[in-house]
Design a protein around this motif. Sequence first.
Motif, PDB file in Angstrom:
ATOM      1  N   LEU A  28       0.825  -1.200   0.000  1.00  0.00           N
ATOM      2  CA  LEU A  28       0.000   0.000   0.000  1.00  0.00           C
ATOM      3  C   LEU A  28       0.858   1.247   0.000  1.00  0.00           C
ATOM      4  O   LEU A  28       1.949   1.266   0.551  1.00  0.00           O
ATOM      5  N   SER A  29       0.340   2.304  -0.618  1.00  0.00           N
ATOM      6  CA  SER A  29       0.995   3.602  -0.501  1.00  0.00           C
ATOM      7  C   SER A  29       0.416   4.301   0.712  1.00  0.00           C
ATOM      8  O   SER A  29      -0.650   3.954   1.204  1.00  0.00           O
ATOM      9  N   THR A  30       1.152   5.281   1.240  1.00  0.00           N
ATOM     10  CA  THR A  30       0.652   6.024   2.389  1.00  0.00           C
ATOM     11  C   THR A  30       0.353   7.448   1.973  1.00  0.00           C
ATOM     12  O   THR A  30       0.862   7.957   0.981  1.00  0.00           O
ATOM     13  N   VAL A  31      -0.529   8.076   2.761  1.00  0.00           N
ATOM     14  CA  VAL A  31      -0.946   9.435   2.423  1.00  0.00           C
ATOM     15  C   VAL A  31      -0.941  10.283   3.686  1.00  0.00           C
ATOM     16  O   VAL A  31      -1.473   9.876   4.708  1.00  0.00           O
ATOM     17  N   PRO A  32      -0.321  11.480   3.653  1.00  0.00           N
ATOM     18  CA  PRO A  32      -0.414  12.386   4.800  1.00  0.00           C
ATOM     19  C   PRO A  32      -1.767  13.076   4.774  1.00  0.00           C
ATOM     20  O   PRO A  32      -2.249  13.480   3.710  1.00  0.00           O
ATOM     21  N   LEU A  33      -2.420  13.191   5.923  1.00  0.00           N
ATOM     22  CA  LEU A  33      -3.709  13.854   5.986  1.00  0.00           C
ATOM     23  C   LEU A  33      -3.504  15.311   6.377  1.00  0.00           C
ATOM     24  O   LEU A  33      -2.609  15.651   7.130  1.00  0.00           O
ATOM     25  N   ALA A  34      -4.379  16.159   5.867  1.00  0.00           N
ATOM     26  CA  ALA A  34      -4.192  17.600   6.003  1.00  0.00           C
ATOM     27  C   ALA A  34      -4.076  18.044   7.449  1.00  0.00           C
ATOM     28  O   ALA A  34      -3.315  18.942   7.779  1.00  0.00           O
ATOM     29  N   SER A  35      -4.830  17.379   8.349  1.00  0.00           N
ATOM     30  CA  SER A  35      -4.833  17.819   9.745  1.00  0.00           C
ATOM     31  C   SER A  35      -3.799  17.096  10.586  1.00  0.00           C
ATOM     32  O   SER A  35      -3.719  17.312  11.787  1.00  0.00           O
ATOM     33  N   ALA A  36      -3.010  16.195   9.980  1.00  0.00           N
ATOM     34  CA  ALA A  36      -2.057  15.403  10.750  1.00  0.00           C
ATOM     35  C   ALA A  36      -0.870  16.248  11.173  1.00  0.00           C
ATOM     36  O   ALA A  36      -0.363  17.065  10.427  1.00  0.00           O
ATOM     37  N   SER A  37      -0.420  16.039  12.412  1.00  0.00           N
ATOM     38  CA  SER A  37       0.764  16.730  12.892  1.00  0.00           C
ATOM     39  C   SER A  37       1.986  15.915  12.545  1.00  0.00           C
ATOM     40  O   SER A  37       1.899  14.822  12.014  1.00  0.00           O
ATOM     41  N   ALA A  38       3.171  16.450  12.891  1.00  0.00           N
ATOM     42  CA  ALA A  38       4.417  15.797  12.503  1.00  0.00           C
ATOM     43  C   ALA A  38       4.559  14.411  13.104  1.00  0.00           C
ATOM     44  O   ALA A  38       5.185  13.538  12.519  1.00  0.00           O
ATOM     45  N   ASP A  39       3.965  14.179  14.302  1.00  0.00           N
ATOM     46  CA  ASP A  39       4.094  12.878  14.946  1.00  0.00           C
ATOM     47  C   ASP A  39       2.899  11.964  14.687  1.00  0.00           C
ATOM     48  O   ASP A  39       2.748  10.923  15.303  1.00  0.00           O
ATOM     49  N   SER A  40       2.025  12.347  13.752  1.00  0.00           N
ATOM     50  CA  SER A  40       0.876  11.515  13.412  1.00  0.00           C
ATOM     51  C   SER A  40       1.305  10.362  12.518  1.00  0.00           C
ATOM     52  O   SER A  40       2.255  10.478  11.750  1.00  0.00           O
ATOM     53  N   PRO A  41       0.588   9.237  12.597  1.00  0.00           N
ATOM     54  CA  PRO A  41       0.954   8.102  11.756  1.00  0.00           C
ATOM     55  C   PRO A  41       0.638   8.366  10.292  1.00  0.00           C
ATOM     56  O   PRO A  41      -0.314   9.070   9.960  1.00  0.00           O
ATOM     57  N   ALA A  42       1.452   7.800   9.418  1.00  0.00           N
ATOM     58  CA  ALA A  42       1.124   7.833   7.994  1.00  0.00           C
ATOM     59  C   ALA A  42       0.027   6.806   7.761  1.00  0.00           C
ATOM     60  O   ALA A  42       0.099   5.691   8.266  1.00  0.00           O
ATOM     61  N   VAL A  43      -1.008   7.177   7.045  1.00  0.00           N
ATOM     62  CA  VAL A  43      -2.150   6.297   6.839  1.00  0.00           C
ATOM     63  C   VAL A  43      -2.085   5.703   5.431  1.00  0.00           C
ATOM     64  O   VAL A  43      -2.037   6.460   4.454  1.00  0.00           O
ATOM     65  N   PRO A  44      -2.057   4.374   5.291  1.00  0.00           N
ATOM     66  CA  PRO A  44      -2.089   3.777   3.954  1.00  0.00           C
ATOM     67  C   PRO A  44      -3.257   4.340   3.136  1.00  0.00           C
ATOM     68  O   PRO A  44      -4.351   4.540   3.667  1.00  0.00           O
ATOM     69  N   GLN A  45      -3.010   4.593   1.855  1.00  0.00           N
ATOM     70  CA  GLN A  45      -4.008   5.251   1.008  1.00  0.00           C
ATOM     71  C   GLN A  45      -5.354   4.538   1.036  1.00  0.00           C
ATOM     72  O   GLN A  45      -6.407   5.170   1.171  1.00  0.00           O
ATOM     73  N   SER A  46      -5.329   3.206   0.927  1.00  0.00           N
ATOM     74  CA  SER A  46      -6.597   2.473   0.881  1.00  0.00           C
ATOM     75  C   SER A  46      -7.352   2.589   2.207  1.00  0.00           C
ATOM     76  O   SER A  46      -8.582   2.642   2.224  1.00  0.00           O
ATOM     77  N   PHE A  47      -6.628   2.670   3.317  1.00  0.00           N
ATOM     78  CA  PHE A  47      -7.282   2.827   4.611  1.00  0.00           C
ATOM     79  C   PHE A  47      -7.888   4.219   4.741  1.00  0.00           C
ATOM     80  O   PHE A  47      -8.995   4.389   5.255  1.00  0.00           O
ATOM     81  N   ALA A  48      -7.147   5.231   4.298  1.00  0.00           N
ATOM     82  CA  ALA A  48      -7.675   6.593   4.319  1.00  0.00           C
ATOM     83  C   ALA A  48      -8.926   6.699   3.456  1.00  0.00           C
ATOM     84  O   ALA A  48      -9.908   7.353   3.831  1.00  0.00           O
ATOM     85  N   ASP A  49      -8.905   6.027   2.300  1.00  0.00           N
ATOM     86  CA  ASP A  49     -10.075   6.036   1.418  1.00  0.00           C
ATOM     87  C   ASP A  49     -11.279   5.384   2.098  1.00  0.00           C
ATOM     88  O   ASP A  49     -12.417   5.844   1.941  1.00  0.00           O
ATOM     89  N   GLN A  50     -11.037   4.305   2.850  1.00  0.00           N
ATOM     90  CA  GLN A  50     -12.127   3.664   3.594  1.00  0.00           C
ATOM     91  C   GLN A  50     -12.763   4.647   4.568  1.00  0.00           C
ATOM     92  O   GLN A  50     -13.991   4.725   4.677  1.00  0.00           O
ATOM     93  N   GLY A  51     -11.917   5.374   5.276  1.00  0.00           N
ATOM     94  CA  GLY A  51     -12.424   6.327   6.249  1.00  0.00           C
ATOM     95  C   GLY A  51     -13.220   7.440   5.609  1.00  0.00           C
ATOM     96  O   GLY A  51     -14.306   7.794   6.084  1.00  0.00           O
TER      97      GLY A  51
END
Length: 202
Positions: A28-51
Amino acid sequence: MTHARTRRRKARASLATGVLGAALTLGLSTVPLASASADSPAVPQSFADQGRAAGLTSKQITALQRETERESSVTGGRQVALNKISLKGGEITVPVPGEKYPLDLIATAATKTKVYEECKRGNFCGWPGRNGTGKIWQRGACGQYHEIPDGWNSGGSWKNNQSDGLVASFHRKNKAWLSDTPPAPTGIFNGDWGPVWYVRAC
């Protein structure tokens, strides 16, 4: 009386390393979310899409990814969806932090309304909170001692939703028998995880 539950745990990698490692394993690729801070986890693209498809905000997606990864590192399971961990003989589904029940993300996305994860037929299910609240722990494999999740030291609830007539049992740390459930299917029972260390689903 409650007791401190000490379990063997695999060494935890850092939050970012753990998520990226899981993403690479799953391809999976990962995607940074707009509201994520520097210590936030990188979220795999497919998981972010699910959300997003289920109507979650970027903040909720990031918080849910963090909690699911934490649970995965404790249990040694494999994250297979934004809020779901696959275990040998079962699975755990994690609620959005601040909510009582975990979402069925696919059904929620399809219906555009909140649909909550249910105790699937053929499983014994446990929750850390009363009345089926909190993450849902589902185990279906018979003939095995399933160790309950870390931190379940008191309270909680369970449901025996195995095939008709099957009985689950509760066991101490030394695997000594504590009690049996009524034959399946049952409703949700409130209880005390304090003395329990293992469950045999059937």
